[in-house]
Design a protein around this motif. Sequence first.
Motif, PDB file in Angstrom:
ATOM      1  N   CYS A   1      36.475  -5.552  22.096  1.00 39.49           N
ATOM      2  CA  CYS A   1      36.733  -4.318  21.355  1.00 39.49           C
ATOM      3  C   CYS A   1      38.250  -4.123  21.323  1.00 39.49           C
ATOM      4  O   CYS A   1      38.852  -3.797  22.346  1.00 39.49           O
ATOM      5  N   THR A   2      38.862  -4.354  20.182  1.00 39.88           N
ATOM      6  CA  THR A   2      40.314  -4.187  20.086  1.00 39.88           C
ATOM      7  C   THR A   2      40.609  -2.800  19.529  1.00 39.88           C
ATOM      8  O   THR A   2      40.246  -2.501  18.388  1.00 39.88           O
ATOM      9  N   VAL A   3      41.232  -1.986  20.353  1.00 36.82           N
ATOM     10  CA  VAL A   3      41.538  -0.619  19.917  1.00 36.82           C
ATOM     11  C   VAL A   3      43.028  -0.531  19.574  1.00 36.82           C
ATOM     12  O   VAL A   3      43.863  -1.207  20.178  1.00 36.82           O
ATOM     13  N   LEU A   4      43.322   0.290  18.584  1.00 33.60           N
ATOM     14  CA  LEU A   4      44.662   0.363  17.996  1.00 33.60           C
ATOM     15  C   LEU A   4      45.102   1.824  18.016  1.00 33.60           C
ATOM     16  O   LEU A   4      45.121   2.491  16.975  1.00 33.60           O
ATOM     17  N   PRO A   5      45.441   2.345  19.195  1.00 35.59           N
ATOM     18  CA  PRO A   5      45.637   3.789  19.306  1.00 35.59           C
ATOM     19  C   PRO A   5      46.817   4.336  18.509  1.00 35.59           C
ATOM     20  O   PRO A   5      46.800   5.517  18.128  1.00 35.59           O
ATOM     21  N   CYS A  22      48.931   7.850  14.242  1.00 35.86           N
ATOM     22  CA  CYS A  22      49.683   8.049  12.995  1.00 35.86           C
ATOM     23  C   CYS A  22      48.809   8.627  11.886  1.00 35.86           C
ATOM     24  O   CYS A  22      49.312   9.304  10.999  1.00 35.86           O
ATOM     25  N   LEU A  23      47.514   8.334  11.924  1.00 35.71           N
ATOM     26  CA  LEU A  23      46.605   8.870  10.896  1.00 35.71           C
ATOM     27  C   LEU A  23      45.997  10.209  11.320  1.00 35.71           C
ATOM     28  O   LEU A  23      45.198  10.779  10.588  1.00 35.71           O
ATOM     29  N   LYS A  24      46.365  10.675  12.487  1.00 36.02           N
ATOM     30  CA  LYS A  24      45.806  11.914  13.045  1.00 36.02           C
ATOM     31  C   LYS A  24      44.277  11.874  13.082  1.00 36.02           C
ATOM     32  O   LYS A  24      43.593  12.832  12.754  1.00 36.02           O
ATOM     33  N   GLU A  25      43.755  10.692  13.448  1.00 35.26           N
ATOM     34  CA  GLU A  25      42.310  10.520  13.603  1.00 35.26           C
ATOM     35  C   GLU A  25      41.970  10.551  15.094  1.00 35.26           C
ATOM     36  O   GLU A  25      42.850  10.360  15.937  1.00 35.26           O
ATOM     37  N   GLU A  26      40.691  10.755  15.391  1.00 33.72           N
ATOM     38  CA  GLU A  26      40.299  10.703  16.800  1.00 33.72           C
ATOM     39  C   GLU A  26      40.382   9.274  17.320  1.00 33.72           C
ATOM     40  O   GLU A  26      40.073   8.325  16.603  1.00 33.72           O
ATOM     41  N   PHE A  27      40.778   9.138  18.573  1.00 33.58           N
ATOM     42  CA  PHE A  27      40.945   7.809  19.154  1.00 33.58           C
ATOM     43  C   PHE A  27      39.596   7.112  19.334  1.00 33.58           C
ATOM     44  O   PHE A  27      38.564   7.767  19.457  1.00 33.58           O
ATOM     45  N   VAL A  48      37.987  -4.645  26.529  1.00 34.87           N
ATOM     46  CA  VAL A  48      38.841  -3.934  25.579  1.00 34.87           C
ATOM     47  C   VAL A  48      40.222  -4.580  25.547  1.00 34.87           C
ATOM     48  O   VAL A  48      40.791  -4.894  26.594  1.00 34.87           O
ATOM     49  N   ALA A  49      40.727  -4.776  24.324  1.00 37.52           N
ATOM     50  CA  ALA A  49      42.137  -5.160  24.135  1.00 37.52           C
ATOM     51  C   ALA A  49      42.823  -4.003  23.422  1.00 37.52           C
ATOM     52  O   ALA A  49      42.184  -3.280  22.650  1.00 37.52           O
ATOM     53  N   VAL A  50      44.105  -3.820  23.696  1.00 37.23           N
ATOM     54  CA  VAL A  50      44.895  -2.802  22.993  1.00 37.23           C
ATOM     55  C   VAL A  50      45.958  -3.546  22.194  1.00 37.23           C
ATOM     56  O   VAL A  50      46.601  -4.461  22.715  1.00 37.23           O
ATOM     57  N   ALA A  51      46.124  -3.168  20.927  1.00 33.22           N
ATOM     58  CA  ALA A  51      47.131  -3.831  20.090  1.00 33.22           C
ATOM     59  C   ALA A  51      47.811  -2.808  19.190  1.00 33.22           C
ATOM     60  O   ALA A  51      47.363  -1.658  19.092  1.00 33.22           O
ATOM     61  N   SER A  52      48.902  -3.247  18.535  1.00 34.93           N
ATOM     62  CA  SER A  52      49.715  -2.267  17.788  1.00 34.93           C
ATOM     63  C   SER A  52      49.202  -1.985  16.383  1.00 34.93           C
ATOM     64  O   SER A  52      49.329  -0.870  15.889  1.00 34.93           O
ATOM     65  N   ASP A  53      48.683  -3.029  15.678  1.00 31.21           N
ATOM     66  CA  ASP A  53      48.334  -2.899  14.257  1.00 31.21           C
ATOM     67  C   ASP A  53      49.582  -2.742  13.384  1.00 31.21           C
ATOM     68  O   ASP A  53      49.467  -2.272  12.251  1.00 31.21           O
ATOM     69  N   LEU A  54      50.747  -3.092  13.880  1.00 33.18           N
ATOM     70  CA  LEU A  54      51.971  -2.958  13.077  1.00 33.18           C
ATOM     71  C   LEU A  54      51.717  -3.353  11.619  1.00 33.18           C
ATOM     72  O   LEU A  54      51.290  -4.470  11.332  1.00 33.18           O
ATOM     73  N   ASN A  55      51.967  -2.434  10.705  1.00 37.58           N
ATOM     74  CA  ASN A  55      51.792  -2.692   9.275  1.00 37.58           C
ATOM     75  C   ASN A  55      52.602  -1.658   8.487  1.00 37.58           C
ATOM     76  O   ASN A  55      53.056  -0.669   9.071  1.00 37.58           O
ATOM     77  N   PRO A  56      52.800  -1.888   7.174  1.00 37.88           N
ATOM     78  CA  PRO A  56      53.683  -0.967   6.436  1.00 37.88           C
ATOM     79  C   PRO A  56      53.032   0.365   6.064  1.00 37.88           C
ATOM     80  O   PRO A  56      53.708   1.239   5.504  1.00 37.88           O
TER      81      PRO A  56
END
Length: 415
Positions: free
Chosen positions: A292-296, A301-306, A319-327
């Motif tokens: 389960c890769t979560v992208l907090p 940034c989207l003001k969504e629930e984690f 669980v893995a945590v990653a950035s999701d860096l994107n434009p």
Amino acid sequence: MSKKFICHAAELVTCRGKAPKYGKEMSDIGLIEDGAVLIEDDKIVAVGTTEELSSRFNLSGCEVIDATGKTVLPGFVDSHTHFVFGGYRADEFSWRLRGDSYMSIMERGGGINASVTKTRNATMEELVAEGKDRLARMLEFGVTTVEGKSGYGLDKETELKQLRAMKELGKLQPVDIVSTFLGPHSVLPEYKGREREFIDMMLHEVMPQVRAEDLAEFADIFTEKNVFSVEDSRYYLNEAKKMGFKLKIHADEMVQLGGAELAAEVGAFSADHLLKASDQGIADMAKAGAICTVLPATAFCLKEEFARARKMIDEGAAVAVASDLNPGSCFTNSIPLLIALSCIYMGLSVEEVITALTINGAAAVDRADRVGSLEPGKQADIIFLKYPSIHFLPYHTAINLVEKVMKNGEIVLEK
Ligand code: NIG
Ligand code: FE
């Protein structure tokens, strides 16, 4: 042969293991006080206390790196990014601040499709130059392995251009890059209602070339309402698997469609986002052993629930945590921000978030055999923090504590 001896680390975090850590195992980071690491060339030879290694090995001729007062960890693995793209979408961020939703901006032609136009217009040289700069910023945060996706081309030429840029970047700088093909990232207006045709075009015209040039190991898809359905995603992923791709899914980000269940069903390495993943989806993923890769930072940034990462771990998932860096949805690669959000809002312990950013991130990109932990045989990808304990990571909130980075046995960054 070059030999290095890192010694007297106040805390040495090993994260020992060659497989993802599930559930309670995520709390075991194999911490050693007054820790030491012996390195020969690019590989780790031994890990233990300074006293143990000093008595077991003849250290004459070793370059000594004194880590007194420092925390030493495996290099971080950012296992989900979209770091190669053309142009920016700063305007969309301001629209979102005003109250527009990510999906409404996408539906009126912004979002991913806006980056598609800019990426099509970018030259390979521009993508490489920008990508190189972004990788240098990642390295500053202690990231030594990164996953990067295509998906801002949606046509053969540009998808290949993105992937070729990543391959080139692998030769130009120290961060290891794992590439993912994400052709089905969005639907252009001309393909609306003909999503299956678009997927077939990707499968038959683009992906064979990706395999032929060895440009991507993984195949990914954005399974989402008004993007690709679960049925189309199942078809794509199963076909991609037959072609030899390992699988990932952008799943259950905005709407609960059953992406997590699908990830378990098709044997994906990971399902990513999972903000809206169902109880069943989480249970299925835990049972299947999919990460389960979560992208907090994206949720933030989207003001969504984690994503419910606490529940995922309690249910026995990895669980893995990653950035999701994107434009678009998340233009940040800040590891300290990820740590803060994971601990403060998702209820992870420091130990769990370290596991999520090291060995579990490595497993999510099928690299747990060579990175993600400090143990004999693994690549000497090692980071040094300014402070003597892992507990400074969330406590010195959102501040970069990385002072020094070793990649393949060489110091590549020192402050
Ligand atoms: O992972 N959700 C889909 N894809 C990306 C966003 C890409 C973009 O907004 O450009 C994500 O968040
Ligand atoms: Fe993404």
